[in-house]
Design a protein around this motif. Structure first.
Motif, short mmCIF file in Angstrom:
data_model
loop_
_atom_site.label_atom_id
_atom_site.label_comp_id
_atom_site.label_asym_id
_atom_site.label_seq_id
_atom_site.Cartn_x
_atom_site.Cartn_y
_atom_site.Cartn_z
N GLY A 72 0.73 -1.25 0.00
CA GLY A 72 0.00 0.00 0.00
C GLY A 72 0.75 1.30 0.00
N ASP A 73 2.06 1.29 0.02
CA ASP A 73 2.77 2.57 0.04
C ASP A 73 2.51 3.32 -1.27
N SER A 74 2.41 4.63 -1.18
CA SER A 74 2.11 5.43 -2.37
C SER A 74 3.29 5.53 -3.33
N SER A 75 4.49 5.23 -2.86
CA SER A 75 5.68 5.32 -3.69
C SER A 75 6.06 3.95 -4.25
N VAL A 76 6.18 3.86 -5.57
CA VAL A 76 6.61 2.62 -6.20
C VAL A 76 8.01 2.26 -5.73
N ASP A 77 8.87 3.24 -5.57
CA ASP A 77 10.24 2.97 -5.12
C ASP A 77 10.26 2.33 -3.74
N VAL A 78 9.40 2.79 -2.85
CA VAL A 78 9.33 2.23 -1.50
C VAL A 78 8.80 0.80 -1.57
N ARG A 79 7.78 0.57 -2.40
CA ARG A 79 7.23 -0.79 -2.55
C ARG A 79 8.28 -1.73 -3.15
N LEU A 80 9.05 -1.24 -4.12
CA LEU A 80 10.12 -2.06 -4.71
C LEU A 80 11.17 -2.40 -3.67
N ALA A 81 11.54 -1.43 -2.84
CA ALA A 81 12.51 -1.67 -1.77
C ALA A 81 11.98 -2.69 -0.76
N ALA A 82 10.70 -2.60 -0.46
CA ALA A 82 10.09 -3.57 0.47
C ALA A 82 10.13 -4.97 -0.12
N ALA A 83 9.79 -5.10 -1.39
CA ALA A 83 9.83 -6.41 -2.06
C ALA A 83 11.24 -6.97 -2.04
N SER A 135 -2.71 -6.44 -6.25
CA SER A 135 -3.07 -5.04 -6.00
C SER A 135 -2.14 -4.02 -6.66
N GLN A 136 -1.18 -4.48 -7.42
CA GLN A 136 -0.20 -3.57 -8.02
C GLN A 136 -0.63 -3.14 -9.42
N ASP A 137 -0.49 -1.86 -9.68
CA ASP A 137 -0.80 -1.37 -11.02
C ASP A 137 0.45 -0.84 -11.74
N SER A 138 1.55 -0.79 -11.04
CA SER A 138 2.81 -0.35 -11.63
C SER A 138 3.47 -1.53 -12.34
N PRO A 139 3.76 -1.39 -13.64
CA PRO A 139 4.45 -2.47 -14.34
C PRO A 139 5.78 -2.85 -13.70
N MET A 140 6.52 -1.86 -13.20
CA MET A 140 7.80 -2.17 -12.55
C MET A 140 7.59 -3.06 -11.33
N MET A 141 6.57 -2.74 -10.56
CA MET A 141 6.27 -3.52 -9.36
C MET A 141 5.78 -4.91 -9.74
N GLN A 142 4.94 -4.99 -10.75
CA GLN A 142 4.45 -6.29 -11.21
C GLN A 142 5.60 -7.17 -11.67
#
Length: 91
Positions: free
Chosen positions: A5-16, A38-45
């Protein structure tokens, strides 16, 4: 929670990335599978798909198929899903 749920893709990527080292924990594996939905960012996916293949977690197959069927999913992500599904079936 940060992963989903973090609003920043960079933070979500770091968490992953940080969670990768805990791949033996069932809760972490399940969180990664759940986060994919729940991810809509291609980078995160892409990052989550790679992680799930690395984990060799077959529970990822159904969510990957659902994601591949979404009309708004980036074509690159769809190709990556196809490759991931092949790899999961081989392992």
């Amino acid at each position: 929670q940060t992963l989903r749920g973090d609003s920043s893709v960079d933070v979500r990527l770091a968490a992953a990335d940080a969670l990768r080292k805990y791949s033996t924990r069932p809760a972490v594996r399940l969180a990664m599978v759940d986060a994919l939905q729940s991810q809509d960012s291609p980078m995160m996916q892409l990052a989550l798909i790679d992680t799930l293949v690395e984990f060799r977690d077959r529970r990822a197959e159904a969510p990957l198929l659902r994601l591949a069927g979404e009309p708004k999913v980036d074509p690159t992500v769809k190709q990556h899903i196809e490759k991931a599904l092949r790899e999961l079936k081989v392992q």
